[in-house]
Design a protein around this motif. Sequence first.
Motif, short mmCIF file in Angstrom:
data_model
loop_
_atom_site.label_atom_id
_atom_site.label_comp_id
_atom_site.label_asym_id
_atom_site.label_seq_id
_atom_site.Cartn_x
_atom_site.Cartn_y
_atom_site.Cartn_z
N TYR A 27 -55.40 16.77 -9.51
CA TYR A 27 -55.34 16.05 -10.98
C TYR A 27 -54.22 16.71 -11.70
CZ TYR A 27 -56.84 13.96 -15.31
OH TYR A 27 -56.98 13.29 -16.50
N LEU A 28 -53.90 17.80 -11.75
CA LEU A 28 -52.49 18.30 -12.49
C LEU A 28 -51.35 17.67 -12.03
CD1 LEU A 28 -51.46 20.38 -14.64
CD2 LEU A 28 -51.46 22.02 -12.99
N ALA A 29 -51.10 17.73 -10.74
CA ALA A 29 -49.97 16.91 -10.16
C ALA A 29 -49.72 15.74 -10.54
CB ALA A 29 -50.16 17.17 -8.63
N ALA A 30 -50.82 14.95 -10.44
CA ALA A 30 -50.97 13.57 -10.75
C ALA A 30 -50.53 13.36 -12.29
CB ALA A 30 -52.27 13.03 -10.33
N THR A 31 -51.03 14.21 -13.11
CA THR A 31 -50.59 13.91 -14.52
C THR A 31 -49.33 14.32 -14.60
OG1 THR A 31 -51.70 15.96 -15.15
CG2 THR A 31 -53.14 14.19 -15.17
N GLN A 32 -48.74 15.08 -13.93
CA GLN A 32 -47.24 15.67 -14.21
C GLN A 32 -46.49 14.29 -13.55
OE1 GLN A 32 -47.24 19.59 -12.69
NE2 GLN A 32 -48.16 20.63 -14.59
N MET A 33 -46.89 13.94 -12.55
CA MET A 33 -45.99 12.83 -11.89
C MET A 33 -45.84 11.63 -12.93
SD MET A 33 -47.29 12.97 -8.08
CE MET A 33 -46.65 11.40 -7.54
N VAL A 34 -46.83 11.05 -13.57
CA VAL A 34 -46.84 10.14 -14.40
C VAL A 34 -47.35 10.34 -15.82
CG1 VAL A 34 -47.67 7.73 -14.81
CG2 VAL A 34 -47.29 8.62 -12.34
N ALA A 44 -49.09 -1.79 -15.24
CA ALA A 44 -49.17 -1.91 -13.96
C ALA A 44 -49.48 -0.40 -13.54
CB ALA A 44 -48.14 -2.61 -12.98
N LEU A 45 -48.55 0.24 -13.78
CA LEU A 45 -48.49 1.71 -13.48
C LEU A 45 -49.74 2.44 -14.09
CD1 LEU A 45 -47.13 4.24 -12.20
CD2 LEU A 45 -45.87 4.65 -14.60
N ASP A 46 -50.09 2.05 -15.05
CA ASP A 46 -51.26 2.61 -16.06
C ASP A 46 -52.66 1.96 -15.14
OD1 ASP A 46 -52.65 3.93 -18.22
OD2 ASP A 46 -53.12 1.96 -18.87
N ALA A 47 -52.63 1.04 -14.78
CA ALA A 47 -53.83 0.46 -14.07
C ALA A 47 -53.81 1.43 -12.75
CB ALA A 47 -53.73 -0.99 -13.56
N LYS A 48 -52.85 1.70 -12.03
CA LYS A 48 -52.87 2.49 -10.92
C LYS A 48 -53.57 3.90 -11.15
CE LYS A 48 -49.52 -0.29 -8.14
NZ LYS A 48 -48.19 -0.32 -7.82
N ALA A 49 -52.91 4.35 -12.30
CA ALA A 49 -53.22 5.85 -12.69
C ALA A 49 -54.61 5.61 -13.29
CB ALA A 49 -52.13 6.23 -13.81
N ALA A 50 -54.86 4.87 -13.70
CA ALA A 50 -56.51 4.70 -14.11
C ALA A 50 -57.39 4.73 -12.97
CB ALA A 50 -56.73 3.37 -15.01
N ILE A 51 -57.13 4.23 -11.80
CA ILE A 51 -57.93 3.91 -10.58
C ILE A 51 -57.96 5.75 -10.06
CG2 ILE A 51 -57.97 3.51 -8.25
CD1 ILE A 51 -56.97 0.70 -9.16
N LEU A 52 -56.86 6.21 -10.14
CA LEU A 52 -56.61 7.70 -9.61
C LEU A 52 -57.64 8.50 -10.66
CD1 LEU A 52 -55.50 9.63 -7.87
CD2 LEU A 52 -53.83 9.88 -9.61
N GLN A 54 -60.27 7.34 -12.49
CA GLN A 54 -61.55 7.19 -12.11
C GLN A 54 -62.02 7.77 -10.90
OE1 GLN A 54 -62.36 3.13 -11.58
NE2 GLN A 54 -64.55 3.48 -11.96
N SER A 55 -61.18 7.95 -9.85
CA SER A 55 -61.76 8.34 -8.51
C SER A 55 -61.76 10.15 -8.71
CB SER A 55 -60.62 8.16 -7.58
OG SER A 55 -60.68 6.75 -7.29
N TYR A 56 -61.02 10.55 -9.25
CA TYR A 56 -60.95 12.12 -9.62
C TYR A 56 -62.27 12.40 -10.39
CZ TYR A 56 -60.46 16.55 -12.06
OH TYR A 56 -60.71 17.80 -12.73
N TYR A 57 -62.57 11.60 -11.41
CA TYR A 57 -64.04 12.17 -11.96
C TYR A 57 -65.29 11.76 -11.10
CZ TYR A 57 -61.29 13.08 -16.26
OH TYR A 57 -60.34 13.68 -17.10
N GLN A 58 -65.17 10.81 -10.23
CA GLN A 58 -66.24 10.59 -9.54
C GLN A 58 -66.25 11.40 -8.60
OE1 GLN A 58 -65.07 6.65 -8.06
NE2 GLN A 58 -66.15 5.62 -9.43
N MET A 59 -65.12 12.11 -7.88
CA MET A 59 -65.27 13.14 -6.90
C MET A 59 -65.68 14.66 -7.80
SD MET A 59 -61.90 12.41 -4.70
CE MET A 59 -62.13 13.95 -3.74
N LEU A 60 -65.16 14.71 -8.81
CA LEU A 60 -65.59 15.89 -9.60
C LEU A 60 -67.12 15.74 -9.75
CD1 LEU A 60 -64.71 18.44 -10.96
CD2 LEU A 60 -64.21 17.14 -13.06
N ARG A 61 -67.61 14.72 -10.41
CA ARG A 61 -69.30 14.65 -10.47
C ARG A 61 -69.69 15.11 -9.34
NH1 ARG A 61 -69.06 9.47 -12.26
NH2 ARG A 61 -68.00 10.32 -14.27
#
Length: 180
Positions: A27-34, A44-52, A54-61
């Motif tokens: 997550y840290l790497a992803a937030t630093q990349m974008v 468009a980039l925001d939509a892709k990052a939002a999917i990332l 959401q996936s992160y929070y689902q996996m964390l849960r």
Amino acid sequence: MEPEMHELAKLFPSVAAQLRSSLGTLYLAATQMVTAEQREADPALDAKAAILDQSYYQMLRMVNNLNQAALLRSEKPLQLRDTDLVVLLRDLCARAEALAAELGLTLEFVCREQQLICAAAPKEFEQMVFHLLSNAFKFTQAGGKITVELQLLGKQVQMCVRDTGAGISPEKLETLFDRY
């Protein structure tokens, strides 16, 4: 519970800790990349990052749920003990304030009482509070406020978490504890 399940349930918290560490790094790497500015400038980039996100929070849960598997080992109810919820919750909020500040949020603990002794399972209570705060932190925009309140209602103590980001439906969560 079968012996194999007991052994498996013992492993889950360790596996969860390792996965949580890896997820945090990803997550840290992803937030630093974008950056937030890049996301704001490019829908468009925001939509892709939002999917990332959401996936992160689902996996964390899911990983956090692995910790709860340890409770499956026990055939006894949770170990309740007299706990001062004011002291415990004030401490938990103090521990979470640094993260709230980093996210641009204000975290406030409110309680008129000096002491509220209840039968509670402190470790499980701590997990519940951090899960609630995590949700509030995720969905409250920078500049928002999260309030954690304890109040006495007759012979019960009510814990209420409210946020300005509507991360907790419907804007708050209330939990009642029986008081002695």
